[in-house]
Design a protein around this motif. Sequence first.
Motif, PDB file in Angstrom:
ATOM      1  N   VAL A 124      -1.971  15.452  74.664  1.00 19.76           N
ATOM      2  CA  VAL A 124      -1.837  14.109  75.218  1.00 19.76           C
ATOM      3  C   VAL A 124      -1.864  13.089  74.085  1.00 19.76           C
ATOM      4  N   ILE A 146       0.627   2.388  79.309  1.00 19.30           N
ATOM      5  CA  ILE A 146       0.827   3.089  80.586  1.00 19.30           C
ATOM      6  C   ILE A 146       1.357   2.121  81.646  1.00 19.30           C
ATOM      7  N   LEU A 167      -2.314  17.999  78.998  1.00 17.92           N
ATOM      8  CA  LEU A 167      -1.063  17.299  79.324  1.00 17.92           C
ATOM      9  C   LEU A 167      -0.583  17.672  80.729  1.00 17.92           C
ATOM     10  N   ALA A 186       0.118  15.010  83.659  1.00 11.74           N
ATOM     11  CA  ALA A 186       1.376  15.022  84.423  1.00 11.74           C
ATOM     12  C   ALA A 186       1.082  15.132  85.916  1.00 11.74           C
ATOM     13  N   LEU A 198       8.158   7.752  83.105  1.00  9.27           N
ATOM     14  CA  LEU A 198       7.225   8.368  82.152  1.00  9.27           C
ATOM     15  C   LEU A 198       7.867   8.653  80.800  1.00  9.27           C
ATOM     16  N   SER A 199       9.188   8.905  80.803  1.00 11.44           N
ATOM     17  CA  SER A 199       9.809   9.244  79.522  1.00 11.44           C
ATOM     18  C   SER A 199       9.859   8.035  78.594  1.00 11.44           C
ATOM     19  N   PHE A 205       5.467  11.391  75.650  1.00 12.95           N
ATOM     20  CA  PHE A 205       5.343  11.861  77.029  1.00 12.95           C
ATOM     21  C   PHE A 205       6.563  12.643  77.504  1.00 12.95           C
ATOM     22  N   ALA A 207       5.839  15.877  79.545  1.00  9.90           N
ATOM     23  CA  ALA A 207       5.192  15.567  80.829  1.00  9.90           C
ATOM     24  C   ALA A 207       6.202  14.940  81.785  1.00  9.90           C
TER      25      ALA A 207
END
Length: 446
Positions: free
Chosen positions: A30, A38, A307, A311, A352-353, A358, A361
Amino acid sequence: MAMASKASIQAVRAEFLDPTLYDDAGVSGVPRLSKGTILTAISRALDLAEGRRSGHAQRVAYVGSFLAEDMGLPPAQVEEVFFACLLHDVGMATMRTVPRMEPSRGARIIANAASAKEILNSMPAGGWNDVIEALNLHCEAGAKIVRRLGLNENVAQAVATHHDCWDASSAPLGAASIVARIVAAADRVESMIDGEASPLMVRRRGPQIVREMSGREIDPEIAARLVGLASRDEFWLGLYDNDLAAALMAANYGGMLGREDLFGFLGVVSDVVDSRNGREVGRGRRVADIARTVALGCDMTERRADLVKVATLLQDIGTLGIPASVLAKPDILTIDEMSTVQLHPTYARDILSEIPGFGAAAWWVGCHHERIDGKGYPGMLEGDEVPIEAQIIGLSEAFDALTSDRPYRRAMAPADAMTVMKGLAGTRFDGYLLGRFESVVGLSQA
Ligand SMILES: [Fe+2]
Ligand SMILES: [Fe+2]
Ligand SMILES: [Fe+2]
Protein backbone atom coordinates in the motif's frame (compact mmCIF):
# COMPACT_ATOMS: atom_id res chain seq x y z
CA MET A 1 -33.73 -8.86 -25.75
CA ALA A 2 -31.42 -9.41 -28.67
CA MET A 3 -28.28 -11.36 -27.94
CA ALA A 4 -25.09 -9.36 -28.12
CA SER A 5 -23.13 -10.42 -31.15
CA LYS A 6 -19.82 -12.20 -30.72
CA ALA A 7 -18.08 -9.26 -32.39
CA SER A 8 -19.53 -6.70 -30.01
CA ILE A 9 -18.55 -8.83 -27.01
CA GLN A 10 -15.01 -9.08 -28.37
CA ALA A 11 -14.88 -5.32 -28.81
CA VAL A 12 -15.95 -4.67 -25.21
CA ARG A 13 -13.46 -7.21 -23.95
CA ALA A 14 -10.60 -5.80 -25.97
CA GLU A 15 -11.21 -2.34 -24.59
CA PHE A 16 -11.52 -3.54 -21.02
CA LEU A 17 -8.95 -6.27 -20.96
CA ASP A 18 -5.66 -4.52 -20.73
CA PRO A 19 -4.18 -5.10 -17.29
CA THR A 20 -0.88 -3.66 -18.47
CA LEU A 21 -2.46 -0.23 -18.15
CA TYR A 22 -2.46 -0.77 -14.40
CA ASP A 23 1.01 -0.95 -12.90
CA ASP A 24 1.34 -3.67 -10.33
CA ALA A 25 2.02 -2.07 -6.97
CA GLY A 26 1.15 -5.30 -5.21
CA VAL A 27 4.82 -6.00 -4.79
CA SER A 28 5.53 -2.85 -2.86
CA GLY A 29 2.24 -2.88 -0.97
CA VAL A 30 0.00 0.00 0.00
CA PRO A 31 1.48 3.38 -0.97
CA ARG A 32 1.78 6.19 1.56
CA LEU A 33 -1.36 8.28 1.12
CA SER A 34 -3.03 11.36 2.57
CA LYS A 35 -6.74 11.96 3.10
CA GLY A 36 -6.43 14.70 0.46
CA THR A 37 -5.17 12.24 -2.16
CA ILE A 38 -7.87 9.66 -1.48
CA LEU A 39 -10.69 12.20 -1.43
CA THR A 40 -9.42 13.93 -4.58
CA ALA A 41 -9.88 10.64 -6.42
CA ILE A 42 -13.20 9.79 -4.80
CA SER A 43 -14.59 13.22 -5.67
CA ARG A 44 -14.94 11.97 -9.26
CA ALA A 45 -17.72 9.67 -8.07
CA LEU A 46 -19.46 12.72 -6.59
CA ASP A 47 -19.37 14.49 -9.96
CA LEU A 48 -21.16 11.46 -11.42
CA ALA A 49 -23.76 11.49 -8.66
CA GLU A 50 -24.36 15.19 -9.23
CA GLY A 51 -24.48 14.74 -13.00
CA ARG A 52 -21.60 17.18 -13.45
CA ARG A 53 -18.76 17.06 -15.91
CA SER A 54 -15.97 14.99 -14.43
CA GLY A 55 -13.53 17.01 -12.34
CA HIS A 56 -16.02 19.64 -11.11
CA ALA A 57 -15.25 18.97 -7.43
CA GLN A 58 -11.51 19.00 -8.12
CA ARG A 59 -11.71 22.31 -9.96
CA VAL A 60 -13.78 23.84 -7.14
CA ALA A 61 -11.08 22.65 -4.72
CA TYR A 62 -8.44 24.26 -6.93
CA VAL A 63 -10.27 27.60 -7.11
CA GLY A 64 -11.06 27.57 -3.39
CA SER A 65 -7.60 26.70 -2.13
CA PHE A 66 -5.94 29.11 -4.60
CA LEU A 67 -8.22 31.86 -3.32
CA ALA A 68 -7.64 30.96 0.33
CA GLU A 69 -3.88 31.11 -0.13
CA ASP A 70 -4.15 34.35 -2.08
CA MET A 71 -6.09 35.86 0.82
CA GLY A 72 -3.32 34.84 3.19
CA LEU A 73 -5.35 32.39 5.25
CA PRO A 74 -3.32 30.15 7.59
CA PRO A 75 -2.55 26.62 6.29
CA ALA A 76 -5.13 24.99 8.57
CA GLN A 77 -7.89 27.10 7.02
CA VAL A 78 -6.64 26.51 3.47
CA GLU A 79 -6.93 22.81 4.25
CA GLU A 80 -10.51 23.25 5.52
CA VAL A 81 -11.41 25.10 2.32
CA PHE A 82 -9.83 22.32 0.25
CA PHE A 83 -11.78 19.50 1.92
CA ALA A 84 -15.08 21.38 1.95
CA CYS A 85 -14.72 22.25 -1.75
CA LEU A 86 -13.91 18.66 -2.68
CA LEU A 87 -16.84 17.31 -0.68
CA HIS A 88 -19.36 20.13 -1.14
CA ASP A 89 -21.80 17.84 -2.92
CA VAL A 90 -21.05 14.60 -1.09
CA GLY A 91 -24.64 14.71 0.21
CA MET A 92 -25.85 14.42 -3.37
CA ALA A 93 -24.62 10.83 -3.41
CA THR A 94 -27.31 9.93 -0.88
CA MET A 95 -30.17 11.80 -2.56
CA ARG A 96 -33.08 10.04 -4.24
CA THR A 97 -33.97 12.98 -6.46
CA VAL A 98 -31.12 14.90 -7.94
CA PRO A 99 -31.75 18.55 -8.72
CA ARG A 100 -30.62 19.00 -12.29
CA MET A 101 -29.64 22.63 -12.00
CA GLU A 102 -27.32 24.79 -9.98
CA PRO A 103 -29.49 27.22 -8.04
CA SER A 104 -27.00 30.02 -8.52
CA ARG A 105 -27.54 29.74 -12.24
CA GLY A 106 -31.31 29.74 -11.80
CA ALA A 107 -31.14 32.75 -9.52
CA ARG A 108 -28.91 34.53 -11.99
CA ILE A 109 -31.26 33.90 -14.88
CA ILE A 110 -34.06 35.50 -12.92
CA ALA A 111 -32.02 38.30 -11.38
CA ASN A 112 -30.60 39.31 -14.74
CA ALA A 113 -34.16 39.72 -15.99
CA ALA A 114 -33.80 37.35 -18.88
CA SER A 115 -36.89 36.84 -20.98
CA ALA A 116 -39.83 35.13 -19.31
CA LYS A 117 -39.53 32.40 -21.90
CA GLU A 118 -35.99 31.61 -20.84
CA ILE A 119 -37.00 31.43 -17.19
CA LEU A 120 -39.86 29.07 -18.01
CA ASN A 121 -37.60 26.91 -20.13
CA SER A 122 -35.23 26.47 -17.23
CA MET A 123 -37.92 25.42 -14.79
CA PRO A 124 -37.73 21.69 -14.05
CA ALA A 125 -40.72 19.47 -14.78
CA GLY A 126 -41.90 19.16 -11.17
CA GLY A 127 -41.56 22.89 -10.46
CA TRP A 128 -38.98 24.56 -8.24
CA ASN A 129 -40.16 23.09 -4.93
CA ASP A 130 -38.55 19.70 -5.49
CA VAL A 131 -35.31 21.37 -6.42
CA ILE A 132 -35.27 23.61 -3.37
CA GLU A 133 -36.05 20.73 -1.03
CA ALA A 134 -33.39 18.53 -2.59
CA LEU A 135 -30.89 21.36 -2.26
CA ASN A 136 -31.54 21.75 1.45
CA LEU A 137 -31.41 18.02 2.05
CA HIS A 138 -28.13 17.42 0.26
CA CYS A 139 -26.45 20.19 2.27
CA GLU A 140 -27.45 18.58 5.57
CA ALA A 141 -26.67 15.05 4.39
CA GLY A 142 -23.26 16.23 3.16
CA ALA A 143 -22.35 17.83 6.49
CA LYS A 144 -23.15 14.56 8.26
CA ILE A 145 -20.89 12.54 5.98
CA VAL A 146 -18.09 15.08 6.40
CA ARG A 147 -18.26 14.62 10.18
CA ARG A 148 -18.19 10.85 9.79
CA LEU A 149 -15.04 11.17 7.69
CA GLY A 150 -13.40 12.81 10.69
CA LEU A 151 -13.13 16.30 9.17
CA ASN A 152 -13.76 19.20 11.51
CA GLU A 153 -16.82 21.33 12.16
CA ASN A 154 -15.64 24.23 9.97
CA VAL A 155 -15.58 21.86 7.00
CA ALA A 156 -19.01 20.46 7.90
CA GLN A 157 -20.49 23.97 8.22
CA ALA A 158 -19.04 25.05 4.89
CA VAL A 159 -20.61 22.02 3.19
CA ALA A 160 -23.93 22.72 4.92
CA THR A 161 -24.03 26.32 3.64
CA HIS A 162 -22.52 26.00 0.17
CA HIS A 163 -25.75 27.08 -1.58
CA ASP A 164 -26.50 30.03 0.70
CA CYS A 165 -26.38 33.48 -0.81
CA TRP A 166 -24.50 36.41 0.61
CA ASP A 167 -27.56 38.65 0.76
CA ALA A 168 -30.34 36.11 1.48
CA SER A 169 -32.35 37.16 4.50
CA SER A 170 -33.15 33.63 5.65
CA ALA A 171 -29.65 32.19 5.66
CA PRO A 172 -27.20 35.06 5.30
CA LEU A 173 -23.81 33.81 4.26
CA GLY A 174 -22.39 37.01 5.72
CA ALA A 175 -22.65 35.39 9.14
CA ALA A 176 -20.78 32.28 7.99
CA SER A 177 -17.06 31.68 8.45
CA ILE A 178 -14.55 32.85 5.86
CA VAL A 179 -14.03 29.17 4.96
CA ALA A 180 -17.74 28.72 4.18
CA ARG A 181 -17.87 31.94 2.14
CA ILE A 182 -14.89 30.90 0.02
CA VAL A 183 -16.37 27.45 -0.63
CA ALA A 184 -19.72 28.91 -1.72
CA ALA A 185 -17.95 31.38 -4.03
CA ALA A 186 -15.63 28.74 -5.52
CA ASP A 187 -18.55 26.44 -6.36
CA ARG A 188 -20.48 29.22 -8.07
CA VAL A 189 -17.49 30.50 -9.98
CA GLU A 190 -16.46 27.04 -11.20
CA SER A 191 -20.03 26.41 -12.36
CA MET A 192 -19.95 29.70 -14.24
CA ILE A 193 -16.56 28.90 -15.81
CA ASP A 194 -17.74 25.42 -16.75
CA GLY A 195 -20.88 26.85 -18.34
CA GLU A 196 -18.92 29.02 -20.76
CA ALA A 197 -18.00 27.63 -24.12
CA SER A 198 -14.27 28.29 -24.13
CA PRO A 199 -11.47 29.36 -21.79
CA LEU A 200 -11.04 32.56 -23.77
CA MET A 201 -14.67 33.51 -23.32
CA VAL A 202 -14.39 32.87 -19.59
CA ARG A 203 -11.37 35.12 -19.30
CA ARG A 204 -13.13 37.88 -21.18
CA ARG A 205 -16.56 37.68 -19.56
CA GLY A 206 -15.79 36.06 -16.21
CA PRO A 207 -14.76 39.18 -14.26
CA GLN A 208 -17.96 40.98 -15.26
CA ILE A 209 -20.13 38.03 -14.22
CA VAL A 210 -18.34 37.82 -10.87
CA ARG A 211 -18.89 41.58 -10.32
CA GLU A 212 -22.59 41.05 -10.95
CA MET A 213 -22.68 38.27 -8.34
CA SER A 214 -20.73 40.40 -5.85
CA GLY A 215 -22.78 41.52 -2.87
CA ARG A 216 -25.71 39.36 -3.94
CA GLU A 217 -24.50 35.80 -4.18
CA ILE A 218 -20.86 36.23 -3.28
CA ASP A 219 -19.11 38.05 -0.46
CA PRO A 220 -17.89 41.35 -2.05
CA GLU A 221 -14.39 41.00 -0.60
CA ILE A 222 -14.04 37.51 -2.08
CA ALA A 223 -15.52 38.67 -5.39
CA ALA A 224 -12.88 41.40 -5.63
CA ARG A 225 -10.14 38.82 -5.03
CA LEU A 226 -11.61 36.56 -7.70
CA VAL A 227 -11.62 39.36 -10.24
CA GLY A 228 -7.95 39.88 -9.40
CA LEU A 229 -7.20 36.18 -9.94
CA ALA A 230 -8.78 36.31 -13.38
CA SER A 231 -5.92 38.47 -14.65
CA ARG A 232 -3.24 36.00 -13.56
CA ASP A 233 -2.03 33.41 -16.09
CA GLU A 234 -0.86 30.98 -13.43
CA PHE A 235 -4.41 30.69 -12.11
CA TRP A 236 -5.80 29.70 -15.52
CA LEU A 237 -2.87 27.44 -16.42
CA GLY A 238 -3.40 25.48 -13.22
CA LEU A 239 -7.15 25.25 -13.71
CA TYR A 240 -6.90 23.88 -17.25
CA ASP A 241 -3.93 21.61 -16.54
CA ASN A 242 -4.62 18.00 -17.49
CA ASP A 243 -2.74 16.96 -14.38
CA LEU A 244 -4.87 19.02 -12.03
CA ALA A 245 -5.78 15.95 -9.97
CA ALA A 246 -2.12 15.03 -9.53
CA ALA A 247 -1.31 18.58 -8.43
CA LEU A 248 -4.09 18.53 -5.83
CA MET A 249 -2.98 15.12 -4.61
CA ALA A 250 0.63 16.25 -4.32
CA ALA A 251 -0.36 18.85 -1.70
CA ASN A 252 -1.23 15.90 0.57
CA TYR A 253 -3.76 17.83 2.62
CA GLY A 254 -4.55 16.19 5.91
CA GLY A 255 -1.02 14.73 6.13
CA MET A 256 0.24 11.23 5.40
CA LEU A 257 -1.70 8.41 6.97
CA GLY A 258 0.09 5.58 8.74
CA ARG A 259 -0.93 1.98 8.01
CA GLU A 260 -3.53 1.68 10.78
CA ASP A 261 -4.88 5.22 10.19
CA LEU A 262 -5.26 4.45 6.50
CA PHE A 263 -7.26 1.29 7.23
CA GLY A 264 -9.36 3.30 9.70
CA PHE A 265 -10.07 6.11 7.24
CA LEU A 266 -10.92 3.76 4.38
CA GLY A 267 -13.10 1.85 6.85
CA VAL A 268 -15.17 5.01 7.35
CA VAL A 269 -15.37 5.46 3.58
CA SER A 270 -16.56 1.86 3.36
CA ASP A 271 -19.19 2.52 6.07
CA VAL A 272 -20.50 5.48 4.04
CA VAL A 273 -20.78 3.28 0.96
CA ASP A 274 -22.50 0.53 3.00
CA SER A 275 -25.11 2.91 4.36
CA ARG A 276 -25.70 4.43 0.96
CA ASN A 277 -26.32 0.97 -0.48
CA GLY A 278 -28.72 0.10 2.31
CA ARG A 279 -26.37 -2.45 3.81
CA GLU A 280 -25.45 -3.07 7.40
CA VAL A 281 -22.76 -0.55 8.29
CA GLY A 282 -19.48 -2.31 9.04
CA ARG A 283 -20.08 -5.09 6.55
CA GLY A 284 -17.44 -3.77 4.14
CA ARG A 285 -14.83 -3.72 6.90
CA ARG A 286 -15.66 -7.27 7.91
CA VAL A 287 -15.34 -8.49 4.33
CA ALA A 288 -12.01 -6.66 3.98
CA ASP A 289 -10.61 -8.43 7.04
CA ILE A 290 -11.68 -11.81 5.66
CA ALA A 291 -10.09 -10.93 2.30
CA ARG A 292 -6.77 -10.05 3.93
CA THR A 293 -6.72 -13.35 5.83
CA VAL A 294 -7.53 -15.29 2.66
CA ALA A 295 -4.79 -13.46 0.73
CA LEU A 296 -2.27 -14.52 3.36
CA GLY A 297 -3.68 -18.05 3.21
CA CYS A 298 -2.95 -18.01 -0.52
CA ASP A 299 0.73 -17.35 0.26
CA MET A 300 0.65 -13.67 -0.61
CA THR A 301 3.06 -11.34 1.19
CA GLU A 302 1.85 -9.14 4.05
CA ARG A 303 2.21 -6.12 1.78
CA ARG A 304 0.14 -7.61 -0.98
CA ALA A 305 -2.46 -8.80 1.52
CA ASP A 306 -2.68 -5.24 2.87
CA LEU A 307 -3.37 -3.99 -0.64
CA VAL A 308 -6.06 -6.64 -1.06
CA LYS A 309 -7.66 -5.35 2.15
CA VAL A 310 -7.54 -1.76 0.86
CA ALA A 311 -9.05 -2.79 -2.49
CA THR A 312 -11.82 -4.67 -0.70
CA LEU A 313 -12.65 -1.65 1.46
CA LEU A 314 -13.03 0.40 -1.73
CA GLN A 315 -14.68 -2.25 -3.95
CA ASP A 316 -18.06 -0.53 -4.15
CA ILE A 317 -16.88 3.08 -4.16
CA GLY A 318 -18.22 3.27 -7.73
CA THR A 319 -21.78 2.98 -6.45
CA LEU A 320 -21.46 6.58 -5.23
CA GLY A 321 -21.73 7.52 -8.89
CA ILE A 322 -25.00 5.64 -9.40
CA PRO A 323 -28.28 7.41 -8.57
CA ALA A 324 -29.48 6.41 -5.10
CA SER A 325 -32.98 5.98 -6.56
CA VAL A 326 -31.68 3.02 -8.57
CA LEU A 327 -29.65 1.50 -5.74
CA ALA A 328 -32.54 1.78 -3.27
CA LYS A 329 -35.24 0.56 -5.63
CA PRO A 330 -37.19 -2.14 -3.81
CA ASP A 331 -38.44 -3.54 -7.10
CA ILE A 332 -36.78 -5.55 -9.85
CA LEU A 333 -34.49 -3.32 -11.90
CA THR A 334 -35.16 -2.58 -15.56
CA ILE A 335 -32.49 -3.54 -18.08
CA ASP A 336 -31.32 0.07 -18.25
CA GLU A 337 -31.11 0.34 -14.48
CA MET A 338 -29.27 -2.95 -14.31
CA SER A 339 -26.66 -1.79 -16.78
CA THR A 340 -26.24 1.42 -14.76
CA VAL A 341 -25.55 -0.61 -11.62
CA GLN A 342 -23.11 -2.73 -13.57
CA LEU A 343 -21.02 0.35 -14.29
CA HIS A 344 -19.87 0.51 -10.66
CA PRO A 345 -16.72 -1.62 -11.04
CA THR A 346 -15.64 0.46 -14.05
CA TYR A 347 -16.26 3.71 -12.20
CA ALA A 348 -14.28 2.40 -9.25
CA ARG A 349 -11.40 1.25 -11.46
CA ASP A 350 -11.14 4.63 -13.19
CA ILE A 351 -11.43 6.55 -9.91
CA LEU A 352 -8.85 4.46 -8.06
CA SER A 353 -6.35 4.31 -10.90
CA GLU A 354 -5.87 8.05 -10.45
CA ILE A 355 -4.24 7.41 -7.07
CA PRO A 356 -0.45 7.02 -7.34
CA GLY A 357 0.63 3.43 -6.64
CA PHE A 358 -2.93 2.11 -6.84
CA GLY A 359 -2.80 0.56 -10.30
CA ALA A 360 -3.08 -3.06 -9.19
CA ALA A 361 -5.80 -2.35 -6.62
CA ALA A 362 -7.77 -0.42 -9.25
CA TRP A 363 -7.54 -3.36 -11.63
CA TRP A 364 -8.67 -5.88 -8.99
CA VAL A 365 -11.61 -3.71 -7.96
CA GLY A 366 -12.59 -3.32 -11.61
CA CYS A 367 -12.80 -7.12 -11.84
CA HIS A 368 -14.68 -7.89 -8.61
CA HIS A 369 -17.86 -8.93 -10.44
CA GLU A 370 -16.14 -11.04 -13.07
CA ARG A 371 -16.72 -14.81 -13.13
CA ILE A 372 -14.31 -17.42 -14.39
CA ASP A 373 -16.97 -18.79 -16.76
CA GLY A 374 -17.00 -15.45 -18.59
CA LYS A 375 -20.51 -14.50 -17.48
CA GLY A 376 -19.48 -11.70 -15.16
CA TYR A 377 -19.28 -7.97 -15.79
CA PRO A 378 -18.10 -5.55 -17.04
CA GLY A 379 -15.32 -7.29 -19.03
CA MET A 380 -16.64 -10.85 -19.39
CA LEU A 381 -13.16 -12.10 -18.51
CA GLU A 382 -12.60 -15.83 -18.42
CA GLY A 383 -10.56 -18.25 -16.32
CA ASP A 384 -7.10 -16.96 -15.46
CA GLU A 385 -7.95 -13.54 -16.84
CA VAL A 386 -9.86 -12.88 -13.62
CA PRO A 387 -7.17 -11.83 -11.15
CA ILE A 388 -6.93 -14.01 -8.07
CA GLU A 389 -7.25 -10.91 -5.87
CA ALA A 390 -10.57 -10.00 -7.50
CA GLN A 391 -11.82 -13.51 -6.81
CA ILE A 392 -10.72 -13.22 -3.19
CA ILE A 393 -12.82 -10.05 -2.88
CA GLY A 394 -15.81 -11.86 -4.40
CA LEU A 395 -15.34 -15.00 -2.26
CA SER A 396 -15.04 -13.04 0.97
CA GLU A 397 -18.13 -11.02 0.16
CA ALA A 398 -20.17 -14.10 -0.76
CA PHE A 399 -19.13 -15.92 2.40
CA ASP A 400 -19.98 -12.94 4.60
CA ALA A 401 -23.36 -12.52 2.89
CA LEU A 402 -24.30 -16.18 3.40
CA THR A 403 -23.23 -16.20 7.04
CA SER A 404 -25.14 -12.99 7.90
CA ASP A 405 -28.85 -12.60 8.68
CA ARG A 406 -30.98 -11.33 5.81
CA PRO A 407 -34.57 -10.05 5.97
CA TYR A 408 -35.72 -13.18 4.12
CA ARG A 409 -33.51 -15.81 5.77
CA ARG A 410 -31.41 -16.57 8.83
CA ALA A 411 -27.63 -16.62 8.68
CA MET A 412 -26.18 -19.91 7.47
CA ALA A 413 -23.66 -21.88 9.48
CA PRO A 414 -20.16 -21.49 7.99
CA ALA A 415 -20.06 -25.12 6.86
CA ASP A 416 -23.39 -24.78 5.05
CA ALA A 417 -22.23 -21.54 3.42
CA MET A 418 -19.11 -23.35 2.22
CA THR A 419 -21.28 -26.04 0.63
CA VAL A 420 -23.22 -23.39 -1.27
CA MET A 421 -20.02 -21.73 -2.39
CA LYS A 422 -18.48 -25.00 -3.57
CA GLY A 423 -21.46 -25.24 -5.90
CA LEU A 424 -19.98 -22.18 -7.65
CA ALA A 425 -16.66 -23.89 -8.40
CA GLY A 426 -15.81 -23.63 -12.06
CA THR A 427 -18.47 -21.02 -12.76
CA ARG A 428 -18.17 -18.07 -10.40
CA PHE A 429 -14.93 -19.05 -8.68
CA ASP A 430 -11.84 -21.10 -9.29
CA GLY A 431 -12.08 -24.53 -7.66
CA TYR A 432 -8.54 -24.55 -6.31
CA LEU A 433 -9.05 -21.12 -4.75
CA LEU A 434 -12.25 -22.34 -3.08
CA GLY A 435 -10.25 -25.15 -1.52
CA ARG A 436 -7.74 -22.66 -0.18
CA PHE A 437 -10.54 -20.49 1.12
CA GLU A 438 -12.06 -23.42 2.96
CA SER A 439 -8.85 -24.23 4.76
CA VAL A 440 -8.30 -20.55 5.67
CA VAL A 441 -11.70 -20.19 7.29
CA GLY A 442 -10.94 -23.42 9.15
CA LEU A 443 -13.61 -25.62 7.63
CA SER A 444 -11.59 -28.30 5.95
CA GLN A 445 -9.59 -31.12 7.44
CA ALA A 446 -6.71 -30.45 5.06
FE1 LIG B 1 -24.64 21.44 -4.05
FE1 LIG C 1 -21.07 22.10 -7.25
FE1 LIG D 1 -19.78 -4.58 -6.22
